[in-house]
Structure formats: structure tokens, C-alpha cells
Write a protein that holds these residues in place. Structure first.
Motif, short mmCIF file in Angstrom:
data_model
loop_
_atom_site.label_atom_id
_atom_site.label_comp_id
_atom_site.label_asym_id
_atom_site.label_seq_id
_atom_site.Cartn_x
_atom_site.Cartn_y
_atom_site.Cartn_z
N ARG A 77 77.33 38.68 69.60
CA ARG A 77 76.33 38.15 70.53
C ARG A 77 76.72 38.27 72.00
O ARG A 77 75.87 38.15 72.86
N ASP A 78 77.99 38.49 72.27
CA ASP A 78 78.41 38.65 73.67
C ASP A 78 77.87 39.97 74.18
O ASP A 78 78.10 41.02 73.57
N PRO A 79 77.13 39.97 75.29
CA PRO A 79 76.54 41.22 75.79
C PRO A 79 77.57 42.28 76.16
O PRO A 79 77.25 43.47 76.22
N ARG A 80 78.82 41.88 76.38
CA ARG A 80 79.85 42.86 76.70
C ARG A 80 80.42 43.55 75.47
O ARG A 80 81.20 44.49 75.59
N GLY A 81 80.06 43.06 74.30
CA GLY A 81 80.48 43.70 73.05
C GLY A 81 81.98 43.86 72.95
O GLY A 81 82.73 42.92 73.15
N SER A 82 82.45 45.08 72.67
CA SER A 82 83.87 45.32 72.45
C SER A 82 84.70 45.22 73.73
O SER A 82 85.92 45.23 73.67
N ARG A 83 84.04 45.10 74.88
CA ARG A 83 84.77 44.94 76.14
C ARG A 83 85.07 43.47 76.45
O ARG A 83 85.78 43.16 77.39
N SER A 84 84.50 42.57 75.65
CA SER A 84 84.65 41.14 75.92
C SER A 84 86.04 40.64 75.52
O SER A 84 86.49 40.86 74.41
N HIS A 85 86.68 39.94 76.45
CA HIS A 85 87.99 39.36 76.17
C HIS A 85 87.86 37.96 75.58
O HIS A 85 88.82 37.42 75.04
N ARG A 86 86.67 37.37 75.69
CA ARG A 86 86.47 36.02 75.16
C ARG A 86 86.50 36.03 73.64
O ARG A 86 85.90 36.87 73.00
N ARG A 87 87.20 35.08 73.10
CA ARG A 87 87.27 34.96 71.63
C ARG A 87 85.97 34.36 71.11
O ARG A 87 85.47 33.39 71.66
N GLN A 88 85.46 34.99 70.07
CA GLN A 88 84.25 34.50 69.41
C GLN A 88 84.64 34.11 67.99
O GLN A 88 85.32 34.87 67.31
N HIS A 89 84.23 32.91 67.58
CA HIS A 89 84.64 32.36 66.29
C HIS A 89 83.44 32.19 65.36
O HIS A 89 82.34 31.90 65.82
N ALA A 90 83.71 32.33 64.09
CA ALA A 90 82.72 32.03 63.05
C ALA A 90 83.48 31.66 61.79
O ALA A 90 84.67 31.99 61.65
#
Length: 165
Positions: A73-86
Motif C-alpha cells: 500500500r505504500d506508494p513508494r513500493g519497493s523504494r520504501s524504507h518504512r516497515r510495513q507489518h501484517a
């Protein structure tokens, strides 16, 4: 390499009176097609698997596809450094599969893993492709086994929502 698989349980068969054509979402996701599932990293020769016999296999495949999309869901996709959890919680237990995406990689761990055991790590796009292929294969197998399941509108919607990549 990712390997997703399942086996259906003989201990928890589907009720014989089930009308697969009209089964609702709850029934399809939680009451039918029980067995065990696994996620394996064939390159590292490691896997996460259940051995309970009661995991709803279709629900697992469906939830895995939902989680892979949620992690994107992060618009930066694979460039995003933010951790996304599920997390994927198993209905009849407190055990969970834990997912964490950072950049283009997804770590998958489990509550039942021994302490200190590293998670399985896969590329997000490869996990998406394999999860969708797994779902499509599970549905194909189940429709071969259960007359009427291929005519269920819930199954049609599910297959349309998560086509093969």
C-alpha cells in the motif's frame, strides 16, 4: 525460490450435505477444506508449516493474497524504507504468521518458530506471483474434488480479484 503447498485432512472432512454452489464466504473461508499448509524457501531449505490438520486451506490462500496486497500500500513500493507489518492469524488458535516488508523484501516468521530462528525472506513481487498461483491452483484442485464449487459466485469473484500474475 518460494514453494507454497497444502494437504487436505482426512480427520476433518467437509460435511457431506454441503452445497458448494451456494456456500457463503464464511463457510468457504472457515468451515470447509481443512488441512495443513506450508511456505518453504527451497534455496535455503527451510519452511514454516502447520501440522494441526484443521487449517482452512482456501482461507489461507485467500488471506495470503490479501496480505501481499496489504504490504504493497505504500506508494513508494519497493523504494520504501518504512516497515510495513501484517499478520495472518489462525482461527482456532493463537498462532500467527508474521509478515514484514521493507524495501522490496518480505520477512515471514511464525509464533511457533524457535526463538532466534530467522524469518523466511522473499522478494515481494515473487511472493505476490506465488501467492496468486497458489490460490488459483488450490481453487482448481478443490473444484475438481467438489461438484458445484466452480459455479459458486464467491469463487468467481475471488479468482477475478487475484488473477495469475
Amino acid at each position: 525460490m518460494i514453494d507454497l503447498g497444502y494437504s487436505l485432512s482426512r480427520r476433518f472432512p467437509d460435511p457431506p450435505q454441503t452445497d458448494y454452489r451456494t456456500a457463503d464466504v464464511r463457510t468457504l473461508r472457515h468451515d470447509l477444506f481443512c488441512g495443513d499448509v506450508y511456505i518453504a524457501d527451497t534455496k535455503a531449505d527451510r519452511e514454516l508449516s502447520t501440522a494441526w490438520g484443521w487449517v482452512p486451506v482456501l482461507d489461507f490462500a485467500w488471506a495470503l493474497c490479501d496480505i501481499v496486497e496489504q504490504l504493497d500500500r505504500d506508494p513508494r513500493g519497493s523504494r520504501s524504507h518504512r516497515r510495513q507489518h501484517a499478520e495472518l492469524d489462525f482461527t482456532e488458535s493463537a498462532d500467527r504468521l508474521l509478515f514484514e516488508r521493507r524495501f522490496g523484501w518480505v520477512d515471514i516468521g511464525a509464533d511457533w518458530q524457535p526463538a532466534g530462528e530467522p524469518p523466511l525472506t522473499f522478494g515481494h513481487s515473487a511472493l505476490r506471483r506465488e501467492a496468486r498461483d497458489f490460490l488459483q491452483d488450490v481453487v482448481a484442485d478443490l473444484t475438481d474434488l467438489h461438484e458445484g464449487l466452480a459455479d459458486n459466485p464467491v469463487v468467481w469473484d475471488l479468482l477475478a480479484r487475484f488473477p495469475r500474475v
